[in-house]
Design an enzyme around this catalytic site. Structure first.
Site, mmCIF file in Angstrom:
data_model
loop_
_atom_site.group_PDB
_atom_site.id
_atom_site.type_symbol
_atom_site.label_atom_id
_atom_site.label_comp_id
_atom_site.label_asym_id
_atom_site.label_seq_id
_atom_site.Cartn_x
_atom_site.Cartn_y
_atom_site.Cartn_z
ATOM 1 N N ARG A 142 8.465 5.787 -0.879
ATOM 2 C CA ARG A 142 8.375 6.715 -1.930
ATOM 3 C C ARG A 142 7.658 7.697 -1.202
ATOM 4 O O ARG A 142 7.068 8.799 -1.971
ATOM 5 C CB ARG A 142 7.161 5.967 -2.455
ATOM 6 C CG ARG A 142 7.831 4.544 -2.920
ATOM 7 C CD ARG A 142 6.862 3.424 -3.022
ATOM 8 N NE ARG A 142 5.549 3.655 -4.636
ATOM 9 C CZ ARG A 142 5.391 3.422 -5.715
ATOM 10 N NH1 ARG A 142 6.401 2.413 -5.434
ATOM 11 N NH2 ARG A 142 5.473 4.025 -6.879
ATOM 12 N N TYR A 145 8.447 11.804 -3.003
ATOM 13 C CA TYR A 145 7.872 11.942 -4.060
ATOM 14 C C TYR A 145 6.033 12.518 -3.783
ATOM 15 O O TYR A 145 5.312 12.816 -3.863
ATOM 16 C CB TYR A 145 7.603 11.185 -5.364
ATOM 17 C CG TYR A 145 7.457 10.820 -6.299
ATOM 18 C CD1 TYR A 145 7.298 11.680 -7.432
ATOM 19 C CD2 TYR A 145 6.378 10.121 -7.003
ATOM 20 C CE1 TYR A 145 6.986 12.336 -8.877
ATOM 21 C CE2 TYR A 145 5.876 10.261 -8.749
ATOM 22 C CZ TYR A 145 5.789 11.232 -8.962
ATOM 23 O OH TYR A 145 5.433 11.866 -10.324
ATOM 24 N N ASN A 190 11.850 -0.852 -18.659
ATOM 25 C CA ASN A 190 13.345 -2.339 -17.379
ATOM 26 C C ASN A 190 12.431 -3.237 -18.786
ATOM 27 O O ASN A 190 14.199 -3.477 -19.270
ATOM 28 C CB ASN A 190 12.370 -2.671 -16.560
ATOM 29 C CG ASN A 190 13.098 -1.884 -15.634
ATOM 30 O OD1 ASN A 190 13.876 -1.016 -15.702
ATOM 31 N ND2 ASN A 190 12.947 -2.293 -14.060
ATOM 32 N N GLY A 207 4.142 -10.993 -10.582
ATOM 33 C CA GLY A 207 3.422 -10.657 -11.211
ATOM 34 C C GLY A 207 2.097 -10.405 -11.658
ATOM 35 O O GLY A 207 1.204 -10.165 -12.832
ATOM 36 N N GLN A 209 0.080 -8.264 -9.583
ATOM 37 C CA GLN A 209 -0.151 -6.695 -9.998
ATOM 38 C C GLN A 209 -0.408 -5.915 -11.339
ATOM 39 O O GLN A 209 -0.580 -6.721 -11.766
ATOM 40 C CB GLN A 209 0.819 -6.145 -8.411
ATOM 41 C CG GLN A 209 1.845 -5.895 -9.777
ATOM 42 C CD GLN A 209 2.864 -6.717 -9.396
ATOM 43 O OE1 GLN A 209 2.784 -7.754 -9.296
ATOM 44 N NE2 GLN A 209 4.901 -6.232 -9.436
ATOM 45 N N PRO A 274 1.903 -0.200 -4.733
ATOM 46 C CA PRO A 274 1.033 -0.548 -5.168
ATOM 47 C C PRO A 274 0.364 -1.618 -6.296
ATOM 48 O O PRO A 274 0.996 -1.647 -6.689
ATOM 49 C CB PRO A 274 0.652 0.971 -5.943
ATOM 50 C CG PRO A 274 1.270 1.702 -6.403
ATOM 51 C CD PRO A 274 2.363 1.191 -5.950
ATOM 52 N N ARG A 277 -3.640 0.057 -9.694
ATOM 53 C CA ARG A 277 -2.894 1.529 -10.608
ATOM 54 C C ARG A 277 -4.129 1.268 -11.500
ATOM 55 O O ARG A 277 -3.438 0.740 -12.359
ATOM 56 C CB ARG A 277 -1.936 1.727 -10.433
ATOM 57 C CG ARG A 277 -1.935 3.318 -11.126
ATOM 58 C CD ARG A 277 -2.113 4.466 -10.015
ATOM 59 N NE ARG A 277 -0.670 4.219 -8.918
ATOM 60 C CZ ARG A 277 -0.718 4.396 -8.079
ATOM 61 N NH1 ARG A 277 -2.064 3.993 -6.868
ATOM 62 N NH2 ARG A 277 -0.040 5.185 -7.519
#
Length: 312
Positions: A142, A145, A190, A207, A209, A274, A277
């Protein structure tokens, strides 16, 4: 007062909404895009508008135009797109920033940088305030970016200190809404596309996160609030919705709103993803008098309506 405003990445998800709002406010807009991830469909409704001009151009090359203000939004923002050509992604962030800053310097124009919450990496501090320096892997998948955007911020502040350039830097947290790319691999698009097609909904990891989702109209309002501050306010300023949801909660909400029979399946978590967030938006609240007003369910309904028209 009407201004001539350049929006790089103006045919993208955020850029097209920004063009709409600037034209609504009576400005002339020069939309620049190389259509790597942007789409003419996003700005087709503006093509006949006398206040709107479209130019196909890649910001990694210099641009010679006359404008009053610049919004630099050009860069693929989803992992699928920015990992497709990682070298070009870094070039877009770094060379693009150099070229747009050079243009702003020549014109003495105010310039806005669309930075990202990804500058915080996989954070050890939660929620993330602007003072947090981040925890980013400089050699991960990543990093093209994350580090590209971090370097762009460096360039903006060095131009500000060295040349007295008027800069505004916004760190954007997860944003969703109509005109998201259906295949961008981001979690909201998605889940909606999978649910509309009756496919299994794919969750990476268990799931648990978390993400904080900001509706696009709220974010654009934040852009304009930051751009219209006086010269002493440079940012960086976090813009995002501080309401935190687990990825599992989001999947359940999408399934319920669509009335889908999709099942949730779990896949391994990608590298450097991550676990948390969430923006600390105290600075936006106090400096910009900005807080998001559109709640997740309300925004998802509008986003689902858009995808129902384009998903076959």
């Amino acid at each position: 007062m009407s201004k001539r405003i350049l929006v790089t990445g103006g045919a993208g998800f955020l850029g097209s909404h920004l063009c709409d709002r600037l034209i609504e406010d009576g400005h002339d807009v020069l939309c620049v895009d190389n259509f790597f991830t942007g789409s003419k469909d996003n700005i087709r409704h503006l093509l006949g508008n006398p206040r709107f001009e479209l130019m196909r151009h890649d910001v990694t090359f210099p641009l010679y135009v006359e404008v009053d203000e610049i919004f630099n939004l050009a860069c693929p923002a989803s992992p699928i797109h920015y990992q497709h050509d990682p070298v070009q992604t870094t070039k877009t962030s770094v060379h693009g920033a150099i070229n747009m800053l050079g243009l702003a310097k020549r014109l003495n124009a105010k310039i806005f940088q669309a930075s990202t919450s990804e500058v915080y990496g996989d954070p050890e501090v939660h929620p993330q305030p602007e003072e947090y320096w981040g925890r980013v892997n400089p050699i991960g998948i990543r990093s093209c970016y994350d580090e590209g955007k971090r370097c762009a911020e460096t360039l903006f502040f060095d131009y500000h200190r060295q040349h007295g350039l008027k800069i505004k830097v916004a760190r954007i947290f997860n944003t969703y809404g109509p005109r998201m790319h259906p295949n961008d691999g981001r979690v909201v698009s998605n889940f909606i596309v999978q649910a509309l097609r009756g496919q299994d909904i794919t969750i990476y990891g268990d799931g648990s996160q978390t993400r904080s989702f900001c509706y696009v109209d709220d974010l654009i309002r934040g852009f304009l609030a930051l751009m219209n501050t006086d010269a002493s306010v440079t940012g960086p300023i976090n813009l995002g919705n501080p309401n935190e949801f687990t990825i599992r909660q989001l999947a359940e909400m999408v399934i319920e709103l669509i009335g889908s029979k999709s099942k949730v399946i779990y896949m391994p978590l990608p590298g450097d993803d991550p676990k948390q967030r969430q923006p600390n938006i105290e600075k936006a609240r106090t400096v910009l008098d900005w807080v998001p007003s559109i709640q997740l369910e309300q925004g998802l309904i509008k986003t689902i309506e858009y995808f129902q028209k384009i998903v076959k």
